[in-house]
Design an enzyme around this catalytic site. Sequence first.
Site, PDB file in Angstrom:
ATOM      1  N   HIS A 161       1.023  -1.143  -0.311  1.00  0.00           N
ATOM      2  CA  HIS A 161      -0.206   0.090  -0.169  1.00  0.00           C
ATOM      3  C   HIS A 161       1.141   1.294  -0.262  1.00  0.00           C
ATOM      4  CE1 HIS A 161      -2.724   2.661   1.892  1.00  0.00           C
ATOM      5  NE2 HIS A 161      -3.679   1.868   1.364  1.00  0.00           N
ATOM      6  N   ASP A 192       2.628  -5.003   7.957  1.00  0.00           N
ATOM      7  CA  ASP A 192       1.618  -4.152   7.714  1.00  0.00           C
ATOM      8  C   ASP A 192       0.387  -5.168   8.033  1.00  0.00           C
ATOM      9  OD1 ASP A 192      -0.724  -2.891   7.028  1.00  0.00           O
ATOM     10  OD2 ASP A 192       0.325  -2.104   4.989  1.00  0.00           O
ATOM     11  N   GLN A 202      -4.823  -5.601   7.028  1.00  0.00           N
ATOM     12  CA  GLN A 202      -5.672  -6.299   6.428  1.00  0.00           C
ATOM     13  C   GLN A 202      -5.705  -7.896   6.584  1.00  0.00           C
ATOM     14  OE1 GLN A 202      -8.251  -5.172   4.275  1.00  0.00           O
ATOM     15  NE2 GLN A 202      -7.355  -3.148   3.659  1.00  0.00           N
ATOM     16  N   LYS A 219     -10.723  -0.782  10.054  1.00  0.00           N
ATOM     17  CA  LYS A 219     -10.708  -1.838   9.202  1.00  0.00           C
ATOM     18  C   LYS A 219     -11.246  -3.198   9.934  1.00  0.00           C
ATOM     19  CE  LYS A 219      -7.480  -0.066   6.224  1.00  0.00           C
ATOM     20  NZ  LYS A 219      -8.283   0.104   4.924  1.00  0.00           N
ATOM     21  N   CYS A 265      -4.705   2.490  -3.679  1.00  0.00           N
ATOM     22  CA  CYS A 265      -3.390   3.006  -3.291  1.00  0.00           C
ATOM     23  C   CYS A 265      -2.176   2.098  -3.496  1.00  0.00           C
ATOM     24  CB  CYS A 265      -3.645   3.034  -1.529  1.00  0.00           C
ATOM     25  SG  CYS A 265      -4.820   4.611  -1.113  1.00  0.00           S
TER      26      CYS A 265
END
Length: 412
Positions: free
Chosen positions: A129, A206, A209, A232, A370
């Site tokens: 991202h 990261d 998600q 999220k 993104c």
Amino acid sequence: MTAIEKHTINVTAIRSQFPILSRNINGKPLVYLDNGATTQKPQRVIDAITQYYANENANIHRGVHTLSQLGTDAYEATREKVRAFIGAKSTHEIIFTKGTTDSINLVAATFGRQNIQAGESILISAMEHHSNIVPWQMLCEEKGAKLNVIPINDKGEIIYSEYLKLLETKPKLLSVVYVSNALGTINPIKEMIADAHSFGVPVLVDGAQAIQHLAVDVQDLDADFFVFSGHKMYGPTGVGILFGKEVLLNAMPPYQGGGDMIKTVSFAKTEYNDLPFKFEAGTPNIEACICLGKAIDFLNEIGLEAIAEYEHSLLTYATEKLQNIEGIQFVGTATEKSSVISFNLEGIHPYDVGVILDKMGIAVRTGHHCTQPLMAFFQIPGTVRASFACYNKFEEVDKLVEGLTKVKKMFA
Ligand code: PMP
């Protein structure tokens, strides 16, 4: 057994907790398939925001009065809840931030500035991202360092042999996504971390998600840093988490200066506070932090294992149904995938697909998500992305398929 019969969670009961899911959009029942961008919020999170301002509002950590104590207790109790949720050793390792982007920028500005010098390198992957590219690019520019990129194959998977070769160049940090927001690829993160460590390379994961789809244990993964966003994972916007190993966080300089991050201040010298407060300058987003705890309660009640299993059935079902649409091109076909399907319809711009689906009440994401370098790799301007959450129904997949069939007819 079909995918529909196999699932274990009570989707009707889950949906009843989300008021927005019963509204209409453009005269049609909302089919919300943009969960990769942000999830909807359960009633308990919405209520907790009102409850906080109606009954508990006060600034934290500073007051002796009852309200301030209540707020401080709730804020710190949430920190403990987050610690337990991701299996961290200590609440010293849980820093409240504004979100994933803020967490990565914090690490870049502190650990990065301290540890990366001219001529050295940072390693990321081709599926990152923008928020896990640009902060490192800025740092590399400042320091005269180099950003190296692990290549991916046509399925959207990391080419592991190339990754190992890049580790031999001894980057100062690997910063890599666990689950790709644009492709759904689940990277073999535990193995990647173990290999990075064998070369003495620390790893930032990261987890934006991953945190809402997979059970995460930062100690089992042996992640050095793990970052994610509240919004999220069924929580509010404006709050996120930076997990960092205590030894690393202790060695890092503070990010921002101000109240709360200090022990003593004089014009001659400031002594910084201990962890985790050293990295939390100023008044935080108190209500969002507290409400994140309610989102964690929601996730814990269902259980991440049950969520992962259910969402996997949704993914399998959706993939099977969608592949019958003539001219559909999937982007991202990794063997290990989370509940994200990115695709294009031959000859139709993703933007047009998104606009027409919206008229039918179906919310999908369109564009580059993104991840412009990733779109450049696939030589496409963008994709249509359907991303599922634990409240999505198999019938909603059917509606997506119907909607896409109509789009195709309109463009025929
Ligand atoms: N990384 C990934 C993989 C993401 O999906 C996102 C959000 N789309 C981010 C980072 C940035 O998260 P936020 O905007 O909440 O800071």
